[in-house]
Write an enzyme that holds these catalytic residues in place. Structure first.
Site, PDB file in Angstrom:
ATOM      1  CG  MET A 102     137.860  33.489 -11.006  1.00  0.00           C
ATOM      2  SD  MET A 102     136.456  33.977 -12.020  1.00  0.00           S
ATOM      3  CE  MET A 102     137.290  34.502 -13.484  1.00  0.00           C
ATOM      4  N   GLY A 103     141.310  30.058 -10.489  1.00  0.00           N
ATOM      5  CA  GLY A 103     142.029  28.860 -10.891  1.00  0.00           C
ATOM      6  C   GLY A 103     142.753  29.009 -12.213  1.00  0.00           C
ATOM      7  CB  ALA A 104     143.303  28.300 -15.250  1.00  0.00           C
ATOM      8  CG  HIS A 131     146.821  33.041 -10.413  1.00  0.00           C
ATOM      9  ND1 HIS A 131     146.660  32.490 -11.657  1.00  0.00           N
ATOM     10  CD2 HIS A 131     145.724  33.795 -10.187  1.00  0.00           C
ATOM     11  CE1 HIS A 131     145.508  32.883 -12.176  1.00  0.00           C
ATOM     12  NE2 HIS A 131     144.916  33.693 -11.306  1.00  0.00           N
ATOM     13  CD  GLN A 186     134.052  36.922 -11.382  1.00  0.00           C
ATOM     14  OE1 GLN A 186     134.059  36.727 -10.165  1.00  0.00           O
ATOM     15  NE2 GLN A 186     135.130  37.372 -12.010  1.00  0.00           N
ATOM     16  CE  LYS A 189     145.494  39.590 -16.512  1.00  0.00           C
ATOM     17  NZ  LYS A 189     144.124  39.628 -17.072  1.00  0.00           N
ATOM     18  CG  ASP A 190     141.428  41.452 -13.407  1.00  0.00           C
ATOM     19  OD1 ASP A 190     140.730  41.383 -14.424  1.00  0.00           O
ATOM     20  OD2 ASP A 190     142.187  40.531 -13.036  1.00  0.00           O
ATOM     21  CD  GLN A 240     138.710  41.528  -9.852  1.00  0.00           C
ATOM     22  OE1 GLN A 240     137.824  40.927 -10.436  1.00  0.00           O
ATOM     23  NE2 GLN A 240     139.873  40.959  -9.590  1.00  0.00           N
TER      24      GLN A 240
HETATM   25  O1  PAF Z   1     140.224  38.349 -10.664  1.00  0.00           O
HETATM   26  C1  PAF Z   1     139.668  37.238 -10.534  1.00  0.00           C
HETATM   27  O2  PAF Z   1     140.234  36.181 -10.806  1.00  0.00           O
HETATM   28  C2  PAF Z   1     138.234  37.189 -10.043  1.00  0.00           C
HETATM   29  O3  PAF Z   1     137.492  38.256 -10.524  1.00  0.00           O
HETATM   30  C3  PAF Z   1     138.118  37.090  -8.501  1.00  0.00           C
HETATM   31  C4  PAF Z   1     138.692  38.313  -7.800  1.00  0.00           C
HETATM   32  C5  PAF Z   1     138.842  35.844  -8.025  1.00  0.00           C
HETATM   33  C6  PAF Z   1     136.660  36.971  -8.101  1.00  0.00           C
HETATM   34  O4  PAF Z   1     136.047  35.847  -8.669  1.00  0.00           O
END
Ligand code: PAF
Length: 273
Positions: A19-21, A26, A50, A141-142, A145
Site C-alpha cells: 500500500m506504498g509509503a 518492504h 479494506q 507482520k500481518d 492476512q
Molecule cells: O499488507 C498490505 O499492505 C495490504 O493489506 C495488501 C496485501 C497490499 C493488500 O492491500
C-alpha cells in the site's frame, strides 16, 4: 501488456503487493523478489475496500514519488499504482466482496475490523489475476492476512486459476531496537516511537514466560505489562494456532498476535513461540 510479454518469453514473475509509503520492511520483500524472479512487479495501492475506518484511510501515508525512486533503486521492473477507479467499478467499491474464509476472519483483526479481509482478498485476488505471478511476497507482520491468503490460494477452484503460484512468507523486519517496521510508524513522534518499542520488548519477554506459565496466563501478562505503560493500550493479544488461528491450548505451533494503540495510531505485531 507487460505481463503478456513476460509470459510469452517465459520469464518468471514475482509480485510484491503493497500500500506504498515503502520502508525497509518492504525493501526486504522487494530485494528477495528481485533475487528470485526474472521480473518484479510491485503494486502500490491504498485499497479503499479494506479500510473499515474512513479516517484511517484518509490518514494512511502516501508518498508515490519516494516509492517510485526507492523501487527503481532496488531494481524492481514495474510499479503498478492504479487509482481506485482503475481498479474497481463503482459497484465493486460499494458492495462487500464475499468469500468463504472458513472462519479465519472471525478472530482478531477480522473481528475488530469487520469487512477488512473481504477487501484484502478482493484486491489480492485481483492483483493475482492481473499480474499472474509465479511468486507473491507478503510480510509476516500481518500474520492473519498471510494465513487468509494461503487459504485463498489453496482453495481448489482458485488453485486451478492461479496455477503454481507460490506465496512466500517473509519474516517481520524490525528496527535495531525491535520495533516492527510499519508504514503507520511514520505517524508516530520520536517519543511515541520510543514508547512503541515496548510492544516487541514485551513480546520477546513473553517467550521466557511461555516456558513457565500456561497460555492464558501469558496472554494476561502481556496485556497487563503493555497496558501498564502510559500511552499504550492493548486492543487484543491472542495466542493462536498458527494454521487455524483458533485459540491455542499449548505453545506448539503457536503465535501471539497483538494490536496496540499508541496514541491514535493502531500498531500490530506478533511473535512465534
Ligand atoms: O499488507 C498490505 O499492505 C495490504 O493489506 C495488501 C496485501 C497490499 C493488500 O492491500
Amino acid at each position: 501488456m507487460q505481463v503478456e510479454a513476460c509470459k510469452q518469453r517465459h520469464l518468471s514473475i514475482g509480485l510484491v503487493p503493497t500500500m506504498g509509503a515503502l520502508h525497509e520492511g518492504h525493501a526486504s520483500l522487494v530485494n528477495r523478489c528481485v533475487s528470485e524472479n526474472q521480473v518484479t512487479f510491485v503494486s502500490v495501492f491504498v485499497n479503499p475496500t479494506q479500510f473499515n475506518n474512513k479516517e484511517d484511510l484518509a490518514l494512511y501515508p502516501r508518498n508515490l514519488q519516494a516509492d517510485a525512486d526507492l523501487l527503481a533503486q532496488l531494481g524492481a521492473d514495474f510499479m503498478f499504482a492504479p487509482t481506485p477507479e482503475e481498479m474497481y467499478t463503482q459497484d465493486e467499491m460499494d458492495t462487500t466482496f464475499t468469500f468463504d474464509f472458513a472462519g479465519l476472519d472471525q478472530v482478531m483483526e477480522g473481528k475488530m475490523r469487520p469487512g477488512h479481509f473481504n477487501g484484502v482478498v478482493q484486491v489480492v485476488s485481483r492483483l493475482f489475476y492481473l499480474v499472474q505471478p509465479d511468486r507473491a511476497y507478503f510480510g509476516e507482520k500481518d500474520f492473519q492476512q498471510l494465513a487468509i491468503i494461503h487459504h485463498m490460494v489453496e482453495r481448489s477452484s482458485l488453485k486451478n486459476t492461479f496455477g503454481n503460484l507460490q506465496i512466500i512468507d517473509c519474516p517481520i523486519f524490525r528496527a535495531e531496537n525491535g520495533l516492527a517496521l510499519s508504514s503507520r510508524n511514520s505517524r508516530l513522534s520520536e517519543d511515541k516511537k520510543d514508547l512503541a518499542v515496548n510492544i516487541s520488548r514485551v513480546l520477546f519477554m513473553s517467550r521466557a514466560w511461555a516456558k513457565a506459565y500456561p497460555v492464558q496466563q501469558v496472554e494476561k501478562m502481556v496485556v497487563d505489562t503493555i497496558n501498564s505503560l502510559p500511552g499504550l493500550e492493548v486492543e487484543y493479544y491472542q495466542i493462536v494456532d498458527a494454521t487455524t488461528l483458533q485459540p491455542a491450548t499449548s505453545f506448539t505451533n503457536a503465535v501471539g498476535c497483538v494490536t496496540v494503540y499508541c496514541g491514535p495510531v493502531r500498531l500490530i505485531d506478533n511473535i512465534k513461540y
